[in-house]
Design a protein around this motif. Structure first.
Motif, short mmCIF file in Angstrom:
data_model
loop_
_atom_site.label_atom_id
_atom_site.label_comp_id
_atom_site.label_asym_id
_atom_site.label_seq_id
_atom_site.Cartn_x
_atom_site.Cartn_y
_atom_site.Cartn_z
N ALA A 69 1.14 -1.44 0.22
CA ALA A 69 0.13 -0.42 0.05
C ALA A 69 0.41 1.64 0.16
CB ALA A 69 -1.30 0.07 1.31
N GLN A 109 1.32 3.76 -3.03
CA GLN A 109 0.53 5.57 -2.71
C GLN A 109 2.02 6.15 -2.87
OE1 GLN A 109 -2.75 6.88 -1.78
NE2 GLN A 109 -3.03 4.48 -1.82
N ASP A 128 -4.73 7.67 4.93
CA ASP A 128 -6.29 7.95 4.30
C ASP A 128 -6.30 6.14 3.56
OD1 ASP A 128 -6.99 10.18 4.66
OD2 ASP A 128 -6.84 10.56 2.72
N GLU A 129 -4.93 5.57 3.70
CA GLU A 129 -4.90 4.23 2.98
C GLU A 129 -4.47 2.91 3.81
OE1 GLU A 129 -4.56 1.05 0.59
OE2 GLU A 129 -4.97 3.30 0.18
#
Length: 258
Positions: free
Chosen positions: A181, A185, A231-232
């Motif tokens: 992740a 990003q 946010d992730e």
């Protein structure tokens, strides 16, 4: 498998003494080696043996089955089981000694867990091979009871080591998903730069994500990356960015005068 209680005890003592000797040698080397220090990064070969998971248990079972099969085949090399056991058991023991000598007790515990995993898996798998080969057919009632007790001990051992291995496997999967992740990003945050490494420290509060990037483009605002990662990952994140700029030099080769 054959229910020889005295020989089982003798074998257990031999393994225990050998394990202690291997750990002791590792601790001595840790004290005298100038390349092994707590303030330096440990070699990857050592670190790879301090975080076992369920995959290591499956590999050890396969190795034990192969070693047992070779042991009952007269035409096969008798050295192969010993080589397999040395590869599976001595490296984690040496790692446990080395890390214990450096005071890295968590790493030492992980290496010792890998040793126990390999040991019980090899005994279990080889025992099943020996049963299939008929070695249990001639046991008397006393020997049969002893072999059942030994099998129960090995089974309990597999369960005991399997629990932390399962926990480590879940943690590793979660870590790898988080790393993926972060990589996604970073590609959104700095599409013109190259991601070199990612480190996630979940012991920090908030989580500390360290990324190493390189390239010729200008570095964007790290705060924007922190917001994307928050946010992730769904929680507060601090970001450390290690940026190594790439600068290309060029020089024209003078043309020879005719």
């Amino acid at each position: 498998v054959q229910g020889w209680a005295r020989r089982m005890l003798e074998s257990a003592v031999i393994v225990a003494v050998g394990a202690l000797v291997a750990i002791g040698v590792g601790m001595v080397i840790a004290f005298i080696s100038p390349m092994l220090r707590a303030d330096l990064s440990l070699p990857g070969e050592m670190l790879a043996r301090t975080h076992p998971n369920l995959a290591d248990l499956l590999i050890a079972i396969a190795a034990g089955a192969a070693g047992g099969f070779v042991a009952v085949r007269t035409e096969a090399s008798g050295a192969l089981p010993g080589v397999g056991i040395a590869v599976a058991l001595v490296p984690p023991l040496a790692t446990a000694g080395l890390t214990a000598g450096l005071g890295e007790w968590d790493l030492a515990a992980g290496a010792l867990l890998l040793f126990l995993t390999n040991l019980v898996a090899i005994v279990l798998a080889a025992g099943l091979v020996f049963v299939g080969a008929g070695f249990a057919a001639f046991s008397d009632a006393k020997g049969l009871a002893a072999s059942k007790a030994a099998a129960a001990v090995v089974g309990v051992g597999v369960v005991i080591v399997g629990i932390p291995l399962a926990i480590h496997s879940v943690q590793r999967l979660d870590q790898e998903n988080a790393r993926a992740a972060v990589a996604d990003q970073v590609s959104v945050w700095a599409p013109d730069l190259t991601l070199e490494r990612v480190r996630i420290d979940r012991s920090a509060d908030p989580i500390l994500v360290t990324v190493g990037i390189t390239g010729r483009a200008e570095l964007p605002d790290p705060a924007a990356l922190a917001a994307l990662l928050a946010d992730e990952l769904g929680e507060l994140v601090d970001v450390d960015v290690v940026f190594v700029p790439v600068v290309r030099g060029h020089i024209s080769v003078p043309q020879p005068v005719p």
